[in-house]
Design an enzyme around this catalytic site. Structure first.
Site, PDB file in Angstrom:
ATOM      1  CB  SER A   9      -0.965   0.041   1.461  1.00  0.00           C
ATOM      2  OG  SER A   9      -1.432   1.432   1.563  1.00  0.00           O
ATOM      3  CG  HIS A  34      -3.705  -2.000  -2.043  1.00  0.00           C
ATOM      4  ND1 HIS A  34      -4.845  -2.616  -2.163  1.00  0.00           N
ATOM      5  CD2 HIS A  34      -4.113  -0.829  -1.119  1.00  0.00           C
ATOM      6  CE1 HIS A  34      -5.830  -2.455  -1.884  1.00  0.00           C
ATOM      7  NE2 HIS A  34      -5.674  -1.424  -0.837  1.00  0.00           N
ATOM      8  CG  ASP A  36      -4.597   2.554   0.408  1.00  0.00           C
ATOM      9  OD1 ASP A  36      -5.856   1.618   0.368  1.00  0.00           O
ATOM     10  OD2 ASP A  36      -4.318   2.210   1.489  1.00  0.00           O
ATOM     11  CG  MET A  38      -8.331   7.038   2.239  1.00  0.00           C
ATOM     12  SD  MET A  38      -7.572   7.378   3.385  1.00  0.00           S
ATOM     13  CE  MET A  38      -6.578   5.180   3.565  1.00  0.00           C
ATOM     14  CG  HIS A  68      -9.244   0.336  -0.815  1.00  0.00           C
ATOM     15  ND1 HIS A  68      -8.636  -0.027   0.380  1.00  0.00           N
ATOM     16  CD2 HIS A  68     -10.410   0.639  -0.697  1.00  0.00           C
ATOM     17  CE1 HIS A  68      -9.951  -0.257   1.022  1.00  0.00           C
ATOM     18  NE2 HIS A  68     -11.168   0.071   0.582  1.00  0.00           N
ATOM     19  CG  MET A  70     -11.109   3.672   1.178  1.00  0.00           C
ATOM     20  SD  MET A  70      -9.972   2.877   2.280  1.00  0.00           S
ATOM     21  CE  MET A  70      -8.544   3.035   0.968  1.00  0.00           C
ATOM     22  CG  MET A 139     -10.935  -2.220   4.373  1.00  0.00           C
ATOM     23  SD  MET A 139      -9.709  -2.767   3.689  1.00  0.00           S
ATOM     24  CE  MET A 139      -8.565  -1.696   5.273  1.00  0.00           C
ATOM     25  CG  ASP A 177      -5.978  -2.828   3.089  1.00  0.00           C
ATOM     26  OD1 ASP A 177      -5.132  -2.841   3.564  1.00  0.00           O
ATOM     27  OD2 ASP A 177      -6.566  -2.485   2.532  1.00  0.00           O
TER      28      ASP A 177
HETATM   29  O1  LIG Z   1      -6.334   0.805   3.391  1.00  0.00           O
HETATM   30  C1  LIG Z   1      -6.191   0.903   4.319  1.00  0.00           C
HETATM   31  C2  LIG Z   1      -6.268   1.863   5.314  1.00  0.00           C
HETATM   32  O2  LIG Z   1      -7.711   2.338   4.980  1.00  0.00           O
HETATM   33  C3  LIG Z   1      -4.966   0.300   3.863  1.00  0.00           C
HETATM   34  O3  LIG Z   1      -4.199   0.359   2.675  1.00  0.00           O
HETATM   35  C4  LIG Z   1      -3.341   0.550   5.150  1.00  0.00           C
HETATM   36  O4  LIG Z   1      -3.270   1.289   4.241  1.00  0.00           O
HETATM   37  C5  LIG Z   1      -2.714  -0.803   5.372  1.00  0.00           C
HETATM   38  O5  LIG Z   1      -1.861   0.015   5.822  1.00  0.00           O
HETATM   39  P1  LIG Z   1      -0.818  -0.884   6.542  1.00  0.00           P
HETATM   40  O6  LIG Z   1      -1.960  -1.822   7.781  1.00  0.00           O
HETATM   41  O7  LIG Z   1      -0.353  -2.162   6.481  1.00  0.00           O
HETATM   42  O8  LIG Z   1       0.272  -0.518   7.262  1.00  0.00           O
END
Ligand SMILES: O=C(CO)[C@@H](O)[C@H](O)COP(=O)(O)O
Length: 228
Positions: A9, A34, A36, A38, A68, A70, A139, A177
């Site tokens: 990520s 990955h 993310d 947001m 992903h 969000m 998640m 994740d």
């Molecule tokens: O989508 C998410 C958080 O919302 C994840 O992708 C985090 O980025 C994972 O981070 P770690 O828990 O592996 O540090």
């Protein structure tokens, strides 16, 4: 286990050196990226959008980019990410008024589609759309931030998702994740996951004596998962 995909990520990467970070982690053996997204609305944090995905493609990244979302609502951003070169787009069922339509938008645009399940969101959302799903993302933290601890009830949910996927007979990836580390990935793999997002476990463990910075941690994650 047979399949094991490590998906770093980039939320935990050094944004000032994002292209190099992605290049390094892929050269270290990671299987995909990955991404993310947001929006400070669906989740209480703000990250990056389609222009950054496009910038990684322009930088030369050819690996799978697993987006992903969000965000709420999801549909308007799907086209932007398809244009930016996303290979997989997942979203949260709570953030789409028309889940079937959102999945169709992704698939008609040529990407793989998936649903993401927060820790308290039931898997029943899968019931009538399994034929359109390429990925289920469980998640194991409440989304919004990297570096949180794995929520143990995600293991039962992974087992439930694995049973649904196997019963479907379809080639659907089961991704997990949140809080995935070298010391718990074996148990998570044993619960049925085949695709592992890891942010802080990878990007906080850069080693200057590794040729590409992350070789040791990616190798350790894969080795532990393979023991499941
Ligand atoms: O989508 C998410 C958080 O919302 C994840 O992708 C985090 O980025 C994972 O981070 P770690 O828990 O592996 O540090």
């Amino acid at each position: 286990m047979t399949d094991c995909r490590i998906a770093p990520s980039i939320l935990s990467a050094d944004f000032a050196r994002l292209g190099a970070e992605v290049e390094n982690v892929l050269a270290s053996g990671a299987d995909m990226i990955h991404f993310d997204v947001m929006d400070n609305h669906f989740v209480p944090n703000l990250t990056f959008g389609a222009p950054v995905c496009k910038a990684l493609r322009n930088y030369g990244v050819t690996a799978t980019i697993d987006v992903h979302l969000m965000v709420d609502p999801v549909d308007r951003l799907i086209g932007d990410f398809l244009d930016a070169g996303a290979d997989i787009i997942t979203f949260h069922p709570e953030a789409s008024a028309h889940i079937d339509r959102s999945l169709s938008l992704i698939k008609e645009g040529g990407a793989k589609a998936g649903l993401v399940f927060n820790p308290a969101t039931p898997l029943a959302y899968l019931d009538y759309v399994m034929d359109k799903i390429d990925m289920v993302l469980i998640m194991s933290v409440n989304p919004g931030f990297g570096g949180q601890s794995f929520i143990p009830t995600a293991l039962d949910k992974l087992r439930d998702a694995r049973a649904r996927i196997d019963a479907s007979g379809r080639d659907i990836w089961l991704e997990v994740d949140g809080g995935v580390k070298v010391d718990n990935i074996k148990e998570i793999a044993a619960a049925g996951a085949d695709t592992f997002v890891a942010g802080s476990a990878i990007f906080n463990h850069r080693r200057d004596d590794d040729p590409n910075g992350y070789d040791s941690v990616v190798r350790d994650l894969k080795a532990e998962a393979a023991k499941a």
